[in-house]
Design an enzyme around this catalytic site. Structure first.
Site, PDB file in Angstrom:
ATOM      1  N   GLU A  21       2.463   6.860  -3.042  1.00 38.32           N
ATOM      2  CA  GLU A  21       1.404   6.379  -2.152  1.00 38.32           C
ATOM      3  C   GLU A  21       0.583   7.554  -1.639  1.00 38.32           C
ATOM      4  O   GLU A  21       1.135   8.586  -1.263  1.00 38.32           O
ATOM      5  CB  GLU A  21       1.979   5.653  -0.934  1.00 38.32           C
ATOM      6  CG  GLU A  21       2.784   4.416  -1.218  1.00 38.32           C
ATOM      7  CD  GLU A  21       3.391   3.856   0.066  1.00 38.32           C
ATOM      8  OE1 GLU A  21       2.764   3.991   1.138  1.00 38.32           O
ATOM      9  OE2 GLU A  21       4.502   3.300  -0.005  1.00 38.32           O
TER      10      GLU A  21
ATOM     11  N   GLU B 153      -5.960  -5.561   4.132  1.00 33.36           N
ATOM     12  CA  GLU B 153      -5.002  -6.641   4.389  1.00 33.36           C
ATOM     13  C   GLU B 153      -5.009  -6.987   5.874  1.00 33.36           C
ATOM     14  O   GLU B 153      -4.510  -6.241   6.699  1.00 33.36           O
ATOM     15  CB  GLU B 153      -3.620  -6.221   3.908  1.00 33.36           C
ATOM     16  CG  GLU B 153      -3.588  -5.977   2.398  1.00 33.36           C
ATOM     17  CD  GLU B 153      -2.380  -5.181   1.966  1.00 33.36           C
ATOM     18  OE1 GLU B 153      -1.296  -5.780   1.849  1.00 33.36           O
ATOM     19  OE2 GLU B 153      -2.519  -3.960   1.766  1.00 33.36           O
TER      20      GLU B 153
END
Length: 483
Positions: free
Chosen positions: A260, A314
């Site tokens: 990530e 999100e």
């Protein structure tokens, strides 16, 4: 006016660009904590047909998402839930997990790697930590026994596994974890040609003064007195910090995969350095950095399989504003910024309604960490859950077959490791940790040695960007004509 040798220089640059590998190991994390996201089939088709992304990383093994990527040519990293780790440490539990979560989908869906949990070291759960490496070994043996030798096994860790991370040359793994966890883990990764997965976020280590350093803009740099190297990129310094810790244990040959990394497009009002422009700047730098083949000061000529966080904004994530705004795309698949990953001029694409779409899966980890420790995860496996401190002879035999230097699961990933057998150099390390999971954890800033709050995210996907010869020529030929 061009210099007399300008034309030759341009031609040489074109030749080198064409001769260089045309596939870069860049992926994207695919999160689903939103109430307005397109169904998995739409996402898979969009990535395969409209973008140059060919690699995705999931924080879980949601069957609807895994199935959606069948036949797309996009490789998928899936994640076994944190709560499954005690069961995976048993031969029966690992075999049952493979039968349920790999066999129905592979090879139609190209599963490249199984991540065992997410940022387990940051959970402070001793049962999970104690079973982590046994689970990795037993799961790999189960994959080999089932005929899936090319599927790699690893586990993502935050930079909270490090201590004394400033400067990079002084970095080591946390005291106790170095010999008890990371030495045997790195030994396993070396034998199976699998990478150490780390989550590296310059975003969580910058401030107003170090923004140019975090974004790799022109800056005076940070000098490492131990090596004499001056770092002008925080991302490079973070990777070299991981390398230094590995080298102190004698495993510097193990590959590093960045699970990530990313930069948000929006944060709290008044926070400098956060906008679509800065996010695009970091992602452009990242793509160029990891695909250049130049490596880092301590790891020259290395490439790093890297997964950008994240595919979508999100809106259901808790925490700071930035947590919900790491996406490269809007829920309607409109790009948040242009970094050259679209196959054609970006257009607004309405998401299709897929009857097979499932509700957003529960994730066992996240790109970011919360300040509080997460509750012990629920064990979802129906198989035996007792810890397995050691494998039996049959498991060891199967694993030995797997450890015979098998090829990496993804042909696009440059993960072949050297077979050096250096003695382990134990290094005591006191440390601080961060939980980078979508649950609760903190990330550690290797530049300042300070735990910083990571973004909370959910299941992620990763993708690879391919730059064909035609693309290179389209960029380079005008330069030749100009000369």
């Amino acid at each position: 006016m061009a210099t007399p040798w300008g034309g030759d220089l341009v031609i040489i640059c074109i030749f080198l660009a064409i001769a260089a590998p045309l596939t870069t190991a860049i992926g994207v994390n695919y999160g689903t904590k939103g109430d307005n996201l397109p169904p998995p089939a739409t996402v898979a088709a969009f990535l395969a047909n409209r973008t140059i992304i060919d690699r995705v990383k999931l924080f879980d093994n949601n069957p609807d998402i895994v199935r959606a990527f069948a036949g797309t040519g996009i490789s998928v990293m899936v994640t076994a839930a944190n709560g499954d780790i005690p069961s995976l440490a048993t031969k029966e539990g690992a075999a049952a997990w493979v039968a349920a979560n790999v066999a129905p989908y592979y090879p139609a869906t190209e599963i490249s790697l199984v991540a065992v949990g997410n940022e387990i070291m940051d959970t402070a759960d001793q049962n999970l930590i104690g079973n982590l490496v046994p689970a990795m070994r037993t799961l790999k043996a189960a994959l080999v026994a089932a005929g899936y030798r090319r599927i790699r096994v690893s586990t993502p860790s935050s930079l909270g596994i490090l201590v004394d991370s400033q400067p990079p040359s002084a970095t080591r793994f946390r005291d106790g974890w170095d010999t008890a966890v990371f030495a045997p883990m790195l030994q396993f990764l070396r034998k199976t040609s699998s990478p150490l997965v780390v989550n590296a976020y310059p975003y969580f280590g910058y401030n107003g003064d170090t923004l140019p350093y975090a974004l790799a803009r022109p800056n005076p740099g940070v000098r490492d007195a131990g090596t004499g190297i001056t770092y002008t990129s925080m991302f490079q310094a973070q990777l070299d910090s991981v390398y230094s810790a590995m080298k102190k244990l004698g495993f510097e040959d193990v590959e590093i995969l960045v699970g990530e990394t990313g930069w948000p497009t929006k944060a709290m009002d008044g926070q400098i350095g956060v906008s679509p422009a800065e996010a695009a700047e970091y992602i452009r730098y990242l793509i160029g950095e990891v695909s250049s083949g130049l490596g880092t000061p301590l790891m020259p000529k290395r490439t790093f399989e890297t997964y950008i966080f994240a595919l979508f904004n999100e809106d259901l994530k808790p925490g700071p504003v930035a947590e919900r705004n790491f996406g490269m795309f809007q829920p309607d698949l409109t790009p948040m910024y242009d970094v050259g990953i679209m196959k054609d001029p970006p257009v607004k694409t309405a998401p299709a309604h897929d009857s097979d779409a499932a509700a957003p899966p529960e994730e066992n980890g996240s790109s970011s960490a919360k300040a509080s420790a997460p509750a012990p995860p629920e064990d979802r496996s129906s198989a035996a859950t007792s810890p397995a401190p050691s494998e039996d002879e049959s498991t060891d035999k199967t694993l030995e077959e797997a450890e015979g230097g098998e090829a990496p699961s993804s042909p696009k990933s440059e993960l072949a490791t050297e077979n050096s057998l250096e003695d382990d150099n134990s290094s005591n390390a006191a440390a601080k940790g961060g939980d980078n999971n979508k649950g609760s954890s903190e990330k550690t800033n290797p530049e300042e040695g300070v735990a910083t709050q990571p973004p909370s995210g959910d299941a992620s996907k990763a993708t690879t960007f391919i730059f064909p010869v035609s693309w290179v020529l389209a960029v380079a030929l005008p330069l030749v004509m100009h000369v």
